[in-house]
Motif scaffolding. Sequence first.
Motif, mmCIF file in Angstrom:
data_model
loop_
_atom_site.group_PDB
_atom_site.id
_atom_site.type_symbol
_atom_site.label_atom_id
_atom_site.label_comp_id
_atom_site.label_asym_id
_atom_site.label_seq_id
_atom_site.Cartn_x
_atom_site.Cartn_y
_atom_site.Cartn_z
ATOM 1 N N ASP A 122 0.685 -1.240 0.235
ATOM 2 C CA ASP A 122 0.255 0.168 -0.220
ATOM 3 C C ASP A 122 0.706 1.174 0.168
ATOM 4 O OD1 ASP A 122 -2.417 -1.404 0.490
ATOM 5 O OD2 ASP A 122 -2.227 -1.019 2.701
ATOM 6 N N GLU A 123 1.796 1.143 0.390
ATOM 7 C CA GLU A 123 2.431 2.524 1.146
ATOM 8 C C GLU A 123 4.395 1.989 0.475
ATOM 9 O OE1 GLU A 123 2.046 4.425 4.900
ATOM 10 O OE2 GLU A 123 1.945 1.714 5.087
ATOM 11 N N HIS A 124 5.018 2.691 0.659
ATOM 12 C CA HIS A 124 6.394 2.713 0.778
ATOM 13 C C HIS A 124 7.285 1.511 -0.597
ATOM 14 C CE1 HIS A 124 6.553 5.084 3.894
ATOM 15 N NE2 HIS A 124 5.591 4.096 4.956
ATOM 16 N N HIS A 125 6.103 2.255 -1.725
ATOM 17 C CA HIS A 125 6.671 1.228 -2.457
ATOM 18 C C HIS A 125 8.494 0.625 -2.798
ATOM 19 C CE1 HIS A 125 2.535 2.055 -3.665
ATOM 20 N NE2 HIS A 125 2.524 0.967 -3.817
ATOM 21 N N ALA A 126 9.394 1.332 -2.602
ATOM 22 C CA ALA A 126 10.510 1.609 -3.158
ATOM 23 C C ALA A 126 11.393 1.025 -1.638
ATOM 24 C CB ALA A 126 11.578 3.021 -2.923
ATOM 25 N N GLU A 127 11.094 1.168 -0.257
ATOM 26 C CA GLU A 127 11.646 0.564 0.430
ATOM 27 C C GLU A 127 11.090 -1.285 0.422
ATOM 28 O OE1 GLU A 127 11.429 0.816 5.145
ATOM 29 O OE2 GLU A 127 10.315 2.453 3.902
ATOM 30 N N VAL A 128 10.065 -1.424 0.498
ATOM 31 C CA VAL A 128 9.514 -2.845 -0.022
ATOM 32 C C VAL A 128 10.755 -3.765 -1.030
ATOM 33 C CG1 VAL A 128 7.959 -4.642 -0.472
ATOM 34 C CG2 VAL A 128 7.113 -1.455 0.801
ATOM 35 N N TYR A 129 10.549 -3.083 -2.675
ATOM 36 C CA TYR A 129 11.464 -3.339 -3.500
ATOM 37 C C TYR A 129 13.023 -3.132 -3.828
ATOM 38 C CZ TYR A 129 7.093 -2.787 -5.878
ATOM 39 O OH TYR A 129 5.011 -2.483 -5.644
ATOM 40 N N ARG A 130 13.653 -2.469 -2.300
ATOM 41 C CA ARG A 130 14.332 -2.152 -2.114
ATOM 42 C C ARG A 130 15.373 -3.298 -1.492
ATOM 43 N NH1 ARG A 130 19.029 0.535 -2.026
ATOM 44 N NH2 ARG A 130 19.274 2.230 -1.232
ATOM 45 N N TYR A 131 14.472 -3.963 -0.188
ATOM 46 C CA TYR A 131 13.866 -5.445 0.681
ATOM 47 C C TYR A 131 14.146 -6.622 -0.335
ATOM 48 C CZ TYR A 131 13.322 -8.267 4.246
ATOM 49 O OH TYR A 131 12.766 -9.888 4.879
ATOM 50 N N LEU A 132 13.282 -6.713 -1.478
ATOM 51 C CA LEU A 132 13.447 -7.808 -1.761
ATOM 52 C C LEU A 132 14.385 -7.874 -2.883
ATOM 53 C CD1 LEU A 132 9.695 -7.778 -2.933
ATOM 54 C CD2 LEU A 132 10.702 -9.505 -0.844
ATOM 55 N N LEU A 133 14.976 -7.013 -3.217
ATOM 56 C CA LEU A 133 16.511 -7.126 -4.302
ATOM 57 C C LEU A 133 17.143 -7.695 -3.437
ATOM 58 C CD1 LEU A 133 15.462 -3.743 -6.916
ATOM 59 C CD2 LEU A 133 15.461 -6.485 -7.121
ATOM 60 N N GLN A 134 17.697 -6.982 -2.522
ATOM 61 C CA GLN A 134 18.819 -7.196 -1.716
ATOM 62 C C GLN A 134 18.133 -8.324 -0.454
ATOM 63 O OE1 GLN A 134 19.022 -3.985 1.148
ATOM 64 N NE2 GLN A 134 20.016 -3.126 0.362
ATOM 65 N N ARG A 135 17.013 -9.106 -0.734
ATOM 66 C CA ARG A 135 16.877 -10.221 -0.032
ATOM 67 C C ARG A 135 17.141 -11.902 -1.454
ATOM 68 N NH1 ARG A 135 17.255 -14.174 2.460
ATOM 69 N NH2 ARG A 135 15.152 -15.204 3.347
ATOM 70 N N ASN A 136 17.114 -10.388 -2.990
ATOM 71 C CA ASN A 136 17.512 -11.897 -3.298
ATOM 72 C C ASN A 136 18.843 -12.474 -3.298
ATOM 73 O OD1 ASN A 136 14.771 -12.115 -4.540
ATOM 74 N ND2 ASN A 136 15.014 -10.614 -6.462
ATOM 75 N N ALA A 137 19.967 -11.408 -3.419
ATOM 76 C CA ALA A 137 20.641 -11.683 -3.224
ATOM 77 C C ALA A 137 21.782 -13.221 -3.426
ATOM 78 C CB ALA A 137 21.684 -10.437 -3.093
ATOM 79 N N ARG A 138 20.422 -13.288 -2.000
ATOM 80 C CA ARG A 138 20.766 -14.761 -0.718
ATOM 81 C C ARG A 138 20.095 -15.525 -0.916
ATOM 82 N NH1 ARG A 138 20.169 -10.050 2.784
ATOM 83 N NH2 ARG A 138 18.427 -10.620 3.299
ATOM 84 N N LEU A 139 19.082 -15.955 -2.432
ATOM 85 C CA LEU A 139 18.206 -17.250 -2.161
ATOM 86 C C LEU A 139 19.024 -17.706 -3.384
ATOM 87 C CD1 LEU A 139 15.012 -15.144 -2.536
ATOM 88 C CD2 LEU A 139 15.774 -16.248 -0.164
ATOM 89 N N ARG A 140 18.887 -18.925 -3.224
ATOM 90 C CA ARG A 140 19.054 -20.042 -3.567
ATOM 91 C C ARG A 140 17.836 -20.444 -4.458
ATOM 92 N NH1 ARG A 140 19.571 -25.954 -3.141
ATOM 93 N NH2 ARG A 140 21.464 -26.428 -5.079
ATOM 94 N N SER A 141 17.975 -20.405 -6.068
ATOM 95 C CA SER A 141 16.978 -21.274 -6.640
ATOM 96 C C SER A 141 15.835 -20.538 -7.105
ATOM 97 C CB SER A 141 16.339 -22.485 -6.034
ATOM 98 O OG SER A 141 17.368 -23.792 -5.780
ATOM 99 N N VAL A 142 15.817 -19.726 -6.377
ATOM 100 C CA VAL A 142 13.728 -18.717 -6.579
ATOM 101 C C VAL A 142 14.483 -17.323 -6.034
ATOM 102 C CG1 VAL A 142 12.279 -20.651 -5.892
ATOM 103 C CG2 VAL A 142 13.705 -18.921 -4.459
#
Length: 158
Positions: free
Chosen positions: A58-78
């Motif tokens: 609903d809000e703070h889209h950039a903050e959410v997407y930043r979190y997700l992109l940073q998380r992607n660097a630590r994920l395996r297979s997905v």
Amino acid sequence: MNPDGLAAVLTDLDVPTQRHGDAFLVTLPGERRHRTLVWLALGRYELLVESFVCRAPDEHHAEVYRYLLQRNARLRSVAYTLDAAGDIHLVGRLGRDTLTAAEIDTVLGVVLDASDTDFNPILERGFTEAIRREWDWRSSTGQSLQNLQAFRHLIDPG
């Protein structure tokens, strides 16, 4: 791996599964989220892994997407991705000819861990005001606040 082989692996893993042709809907129990649903769809050359995590923030889209992109660097297979509506999903593709029971177990574990671990941080970033409104409404009507306790710091930062 063929569909019957995948069905056998899922049976051995003892996870609730519904089969739909060459696709399987797996239900994984969570701690922060009640459950995580994972689609495993066998294509000609790959296994598609997909799990809905959360609706569009609903809000703070950039903050959410930043979190997700940073998380992607630590994920395996997905990895985290967005659909056309902006809803958040975990998606991965595994080569069908390299699938093993251990790899399927691992990818399900990664999806469950990511979805369960990241659920509250996503809500905190993308739904702060909705959480506050829900807290206020429940408090004013005498409803239980039990499943909102993880967000108490958003209500009373002190």
